[in-house]
Design a protein around this motif. Structure first.
Motif, PDB file in Angstrom:
ATOM      1  N   PRO A  89       0.757  -1.076  -0.024  1.00 55.06           N
ATOM      2  CA  PRO A  89      -0.324   0.462   0.158  1.00 55.06           C
ATOM      3  C   PRO A  89       1.041   1.468  -0.189  1.00 55.06           C
ATOM      4  CG  PRO A  89      -0.527  -1.121   1.658  1.00 55.06           C
ATOM      5  CD  PRO A  89       0.413  -2.098   1.251  1.00 55.06           C
ATOM      6  N   ALA A  90       0.652   2.101  -1.211  1.00 56.45           N
ATOM      7  CA  ALA A  90       1.721   3.535  -1.191  1.00 56.45           C
ATOM      8  C   ALA A  90       0.361   5.009  -0.911  1.00 56.45           C
ATOM      9  CB  ALA A  90       2.670   3.063  -2.450  1.00 56.45           C
ATOM     10  N   ALA A  91       1.208   5.383  -0.168  1.00 59.60           N
ATOM     11  CA  ALA A  91       0.956   6.917   0.444  1.00 59.60           C
ATOM     12  C   ALA A  91       1.048   7.524  -0.753  1.00 59.60           C
ATOM     13  CB  ALA A  91       1.319   7.488   1.397  1.00 59.60           C
ATOM     14  N   GLY A  92       0.871   9.561  -0.717  1.00 63.45           N
ATOM     15  CA  GLY A  92       2.039   9.820  -2.024  1.00 63.45           C
ATOM     16  C   GLY A  92       0.539   9.947  -3.351  1.00 63.45           C
ATOM     17  N   GLY A  93       1.550  10.376  -3.863  1.00 63.83           N
ATOM     18  CA  GLY A  93       0.321  10.998  -5.073  1.00 63.83           C
ATOM     19  C   GLY A  93       1.408  12.316  -6.493  1.00 63.83           C
ATOM     20  N   ALA A  94       0.703  12.287  -6.944  1.00 64.13           N
ATOM     21  CA  ALA A  94       0.975  13.552  -8.288  1.00 64.13           C
ATOM     22  C   ALA A  94       1.223  15.298  -7.787  1.00 64.13           C
ATOM     23  CB  ALA A  94       0.531  13.484  -8.942  1.00 64.13           C
ATOM     24  N   GLU A  95       1.396  16.002  -8.207  1.00 67.56           N
ATOM     25  CA  GLU A  95       2.032  17.170  -7.837  1.00 67.56           C
ATOM     26  C   GLU A  95       2.172  17.482  -5.780  1.00 67.56           C
ATOM     27  OE1 GLU A  95      -1.478  16.537  -8.964  1.00 67.56           O
ATOM     28  OE2 GLU A  95      -0.371  16.962 -10.981  1.00 67.56           O
ATOM     29  N   ILE A  96       2.977  16.259  -4.499  1.00 69.73           N
ATOM     30  CA  ILE A  96       3.688  16.262  -3.697  1.00 69.73           C
ATOM     31  C   ILE A  96       4.322  15.774  -3.484  1.00 69.73           C
ATOM     32  CG2 ILE A  96       0.742  16.140  -2.706  1.00 69.73           C
ATOM     33  CD1 ILE A  96       1.429  13.321  -2.158  1.00 69.73           C
ATOM     34  N   VAL A  97       4.867  16.641  -2.089  1.00 66.09           N
ATOM     35  CA  VAL A  97       6.539  15.960  -1.572  1.00 66.09           C
ATOM     36  C   VAL A  97       6.454  13.950  -1.970  1.00 66.09           C
ATOM     37  CG1 VAL A  97       7.786  15.644   0.169  1.00 66.09           C
ATOM     38  CG2 VAL A  97       7.028  17.730  -0.076  1.00 66.09           C
ATOM     39  N   ASN A  98       4.942  13.627  -1.231  1.00 64.34           N
ATOM     40  CA  ASN A  98       5.888  11.720  -2.214  1.00 64.34           C
ATOM     41  C   ASN A  98       5.259  11.628  -3.160  1.00 64.34           C
ATOM     42  OD1 ASN A  98       6.255   9.919  -0.745  1.00 64.34           O
ATOM     43  ND2 ASN A  98       4.302   8.961   0.352  1.00 64.34           N
ATOM     44  N   ASN A  99       6.443  12.094  -4.058  1.00 66.17           N
ATOM     45  CA  ASN A  99       5.392  11.815  -5.577  1.00 66.17           C
ATOM     46  C   ASN A  99       5.213  10.723  -5.133  1.00 66.17           C
ATOM     47  OD1 ASN A  99       5.984  11.984  -8.739  1.00 66.17           O
ATOM     48  ND2 ASN A  99       5.438  14.349  -7.817  1.00 66.17           N
ATOM     49  N   MET A 100       4.415  10.346  -5.675  1.00 66.38           N
ATOM     50  CA  MET A 100       3.923   8.333  -6.323  1.00 66.38           C
ATOM     51  C   MET A 100       3.000   8.575  -7.556  1.00 66.38           C
ATOM     52  SD  MET A 100       5.302   6.289  -4.700  1.00 66.38           S
ATOM     53  CE  MET A 100       6.412   5.977  -2.535  1.00 66.38           C
ATOM     54  N   LEU A 101       3.876   8.802  -8.783  1.00 65.78           N
ATOM     55  CA  LEU A 101       2.486   8.770  -9.735  1.00 65.78           C
ATOM     56  C   LEU A 101       2.131   7.446  -9.852  1.00 65.78           C
ATOM     57  CD1 LEU A 101       5.235  11.098 -12.376  1.00 65.78           C
ATOM     58  CD2 LEU A 101       2.990  12.054 -11.080  1.00 65.78           C
ATOM     59  N   TYR A 102       0.375   8.063 -11.185  1.00 67.24           N
ATOM     60  CA  TYR A 102      -0.456   6.754 -11.183  1.00 67.24           C
ATOM     61  C   TYR A 102      -1.259   7.208 -12.857  1.00 67.24           C
ATOM     62  CZ  TYR A 102      -3.631   9.010  -9.119  1.00 67.24           C
ATOM     63  OH  TYR A 102      -4.971  10.109  -8.378  1.00 67.24           O
ATOM     64  N   SER A 103      -1.245   6.078 -13.828  1.00 72.40           N
ATOM     65  CA  SER A 103      -1.098   6.960 -14.446  1.00 72.40           C
ATOM     66  C   SER A 103      -3.568   7.579 -15.022  1.00 72.40           C
ATOM     67  CB  SER A 103      -2.105   5.272 -15.422  1.00 72.40           C
ATOM     68  OG  SER A 103      -0.487   4.925 -15.960  1.00 72.40           O
TER      69      SER A 103
END
Length: 184
Positions: A89-103
């Motif tokens: 399970p991953a926190a984060g997302g786009a446009e934030i410090v914890n940059n974890m991109l998804y489509s």
């Protein structure tokens, strides 16, 4: 630019873009927002269970580190899964410090790109610097260090970095020293 457009769009309910042209009715911004909320709740119930209080971003947004064999069509099916690390399970997302991109736009929130390392370096006191790798120090799947940092990385934890000669000497199991020869 999409974020700036979105901020403009949501402030003007009279824009024609709110109407779903595939229906006979003329939808309003409220109609579209309510329909989107219903579809989202239905999606979440189907993927995360009926109890909304149990819904978690990490249930949808997951990180799996694929071994290069995992990408090969036949080889990936045979051994790739065993060599992959995760999914977590991953926190984060786009446009934030914890940059974890998804489509975006496909309701598949699996991470497709993220940081290759995280480092906190105190240039005033380099001996107290921290770092973490997404998987481990070794690319060799037979090594105990192949995946030994993966869960720490996902949890946002760090490890001390051994920068100074004293730190290296104190923590070394084996030291390989290169000494130049006297001749040319």
């Amino acid at each position: 630019d999409h974020w700036n457009f979105f901020k403009y769009l949501v402030t003007d309910a009279t824009l024609p873009v709110w109407d779903n042209v595939s229906t006979e009715a003329r939808e309003t911004a409220e109609d579209i927002a309510v329909a989107a909320l219903r579809r989202t709740a239905e999606f979440m119930a189907n993927h995360c269970g009926a109890e909304a209080s149990a819904w978690r971003w990490g249930a949808l947004h997951t990180m799996e580190y694929k071994h290069p064999f995992g990408y090969a069509p036949v080889l990936g099916a045979l051994v790739g899964r065993a060599l992959n690390i995760g999914p977590f399970p991953a926190a984060g997302g786009a446009e934030i410090v914890n940059n974890m991109l998804y489509s975006k736009g496909h309701c598949n929130f699996s991470v497709v790109a993220g940081p290759s390392t995280r480092r906190l370096i105190d240039f005033n006191d380099i001996a107290h610097s921290l770092a973490i790798l997404p998987t481990g120090n070794s690319g060799n799947f037979m090594s105990p260090h192949y995946a030994d940092q993966a869960e720490m990385f996902i949890r946002g934890e760090y490890r001390m970095v051994r920068f100074t000669p004293a730190q290296i000497q104190e923590n070394a199991r084996h030291i390989l020293e290169f000494v130049p020869s006297g001749g040319a």
